[in-house]
Design an enzyme around this catalytic site. Structure first.
Site, short mmCIF file in Angstrom:
data_model
loop_
_atom_site.label_atom_id
_atom_site.label_comp_id
_atom_site.label_asym_id
_atom_site.label_seq_id
_atom_site.Cartn_x
_atom_site.Cartn_y
_atom_site.Cartn_z
N ASN A 104 7.68 -10.25 2.79
CA ASN A 104 6.81 -10.86 3.41
C ASN A 104 5.89 -9.88 4.61
OD1 ASN A 104 7.62 -13.26 2.47
ND2 ASN A 104 8.63 -13.78 4.23
N ILE A 105 4.79 -9.97 4.69
CA ILE A 105 3.80 -9.06 5.72
C ILE A 105 3.93 -9.55 6.92
CG2 ILE A 105 2.64 -8.05 3.61
CD1 ILE A 105 0.28 -9.83 4.60
N ASP A 106 4.20 -10.73 7.42
CA ASP A 106 3.93 -11.40 8.56
C ASP A 106 4.69 -10.61 9.95
OD1 ASP A 106 6.39 -12.61 8.53
OD2 ASP A 106 5.66 -13.99 6.97
N HIS A 121 6.39 -4.99 0.99
CA HIS A 121 4.95 -5.13 1.04
C HIS A 121 4.29 -4.88 2.02
CE1 HIS A 121 6.13 -8.23 -2.46
NE2 HIS A 121 6.28 -6.95 -2.83
N CYS A 129 -6.30 5.35 6.30
CA CYS A 129 -7.47 5.80 5.43
C CYS A 129 -6.99 6.24 4.30
CB CYS A 129 -8.04 6.96 6.37
SG CYS A 129 -9.09 8.10 5.33
N CYS A 132 -7.44 10.34 3.56
CA CYS A 132 -6.87 11.43 4.37
C CYS A 132 -5.41 10.85 4.89
CB CYS A 132 -7.57 12.05 5.43
SG CYS A 132 -7.82 10.90 7.02
N CYS A 153 -12.69 5.64 8.52
CA CYS A 153 -11.79 6.75 9.32
C CYS A 153 -12.75 7.64 10.25
CB CYS A 153 -11.27 7.62 8.16
SG CYS A 153 -9.91 8.84 8.86
N GLY A 193 14.35 -17.68 -0.26
CA GLY A 193 12.66 -18.03 -0.36
C GLY A 193 12.25 -17.23 -1.18
ZN ZN Z 1 -9.71 9.79 6.75
#
Ligand code: ZN
Length: 250
Positions: A104-106, A121, A129, A132, A153, A193
């Site tokens: 999960n990214i939450d 994830h 960026c 770079c 960036c 889950g």
């Molecule tokens: Zn950059």
């Protein structure tokens, strides 16, 4: 729900010296966050995931990504941990959980109090960026992203991307390595889950099993790894995990 599988799971956890947990979208759906990788979530009815949520799609048309992503990101930012997150934080507190690996990214595990968390994830805290690698707080580009504008960036002018892993991107090396090492090392792996359909997370229970550890699966629906599990509990994670913590405290 019979308590027998929960008791069995609790006994296995108590006998283990290293317990790892793998969580997926099902842990956050009770917090109102849709499973955006699942075809059944409804999110993809009108959109092609490869067009909007892949790294190639992002390069081609970042505006389309933000149009799709920002409503989800707003939902995630407003979400609160549910009893499943809280129970896992408590498991760590009573020294029954050593490492929590999440797809999960939450960030809800950390908000609930979990400390040893590996995010396979990515997350919504920072952006980087693509040219770079310069990293900033996601908050710095949030107002722009919220208006559907693409941020560039400040160092090189390259395209900035939130540090969530898109389709077609490799997983963060350190996170994947830590997860795989824990799977080889643990005495018990609890998969919670997740339907275990997305590699390489889906390999972790098999890796654990092959190295001799016990596997416990908690998921509303059957998973493809049920056949290698010692205990399977097909029920609501927000009910099962608090009951499991209670059994561990006894
Ligand atoms: Zn950059």
């Amino acid at each position: 729900m019979t308590n027998f599988p929960i008791q069995q799971a609790a006994d296995m956890i108590r006998a283990a010296s290293y317990v790892m947990v793998l969580t997926g979208a099902g842990v956050s759906t009770p917090s109102g966050i849709p499973d955006f990788r699942s075809p059944s979530s409804g999110i993809w009815n009108k959109l092609d995931p490869i067009t909007v949520a892949s790294i190639w799609g992002y390069h081609d048309n970042p505006q389309a990504f933000y149009r799709w992503f920002m409503p989800l990101a707003r939902q995630i930012r407003q979400a609160r941990p549910n009893p499943a997150h809280v129970a896992l934080a408590e498991m760590e507190l009573v020294a029954r959980l050593n490492l929590l690996v999440t797809q999960n990214i939450d960030g809800l595990h950390q908000i609930a109090g979990s400390r040893h968390v590996v995010e396979l994830h990515g997350h919504l805290r920072t952006a980087s960026c693509l040219a770079c690698g310069h990293q900033i707080e996601l908050d710095e580009i949030w107002p722009q992203a919220d208006r559907g504008q693409v941020a560039h960036c400040q160092t090189c002018g390259g395209l900035m991307k939130p540090d969530v892993i898109l389709f077609g991107e490799p997983l963060p090396y350190d996170a994947l390595r830590a997860a795989q090492e824990a799977a080889l090392f643990c005495d018990v792996l609890i998969s919670i889950g997740t339907s275990l359909e997305v590699e390489p997370a889906s390999d972790l229970p098999h890796l654990a099993r092959r190295s001799g550890s016990r596997v416990i699966i908690v998921n509303r629906q059957p998973t493809i790894a049920d056949k290698i599990a010692d205990v399977t509990i097909h029920d609501d994670v927000a009910t099962v995990l608090p009951a499991l913590v209670q059994a561990l405290r006894r």
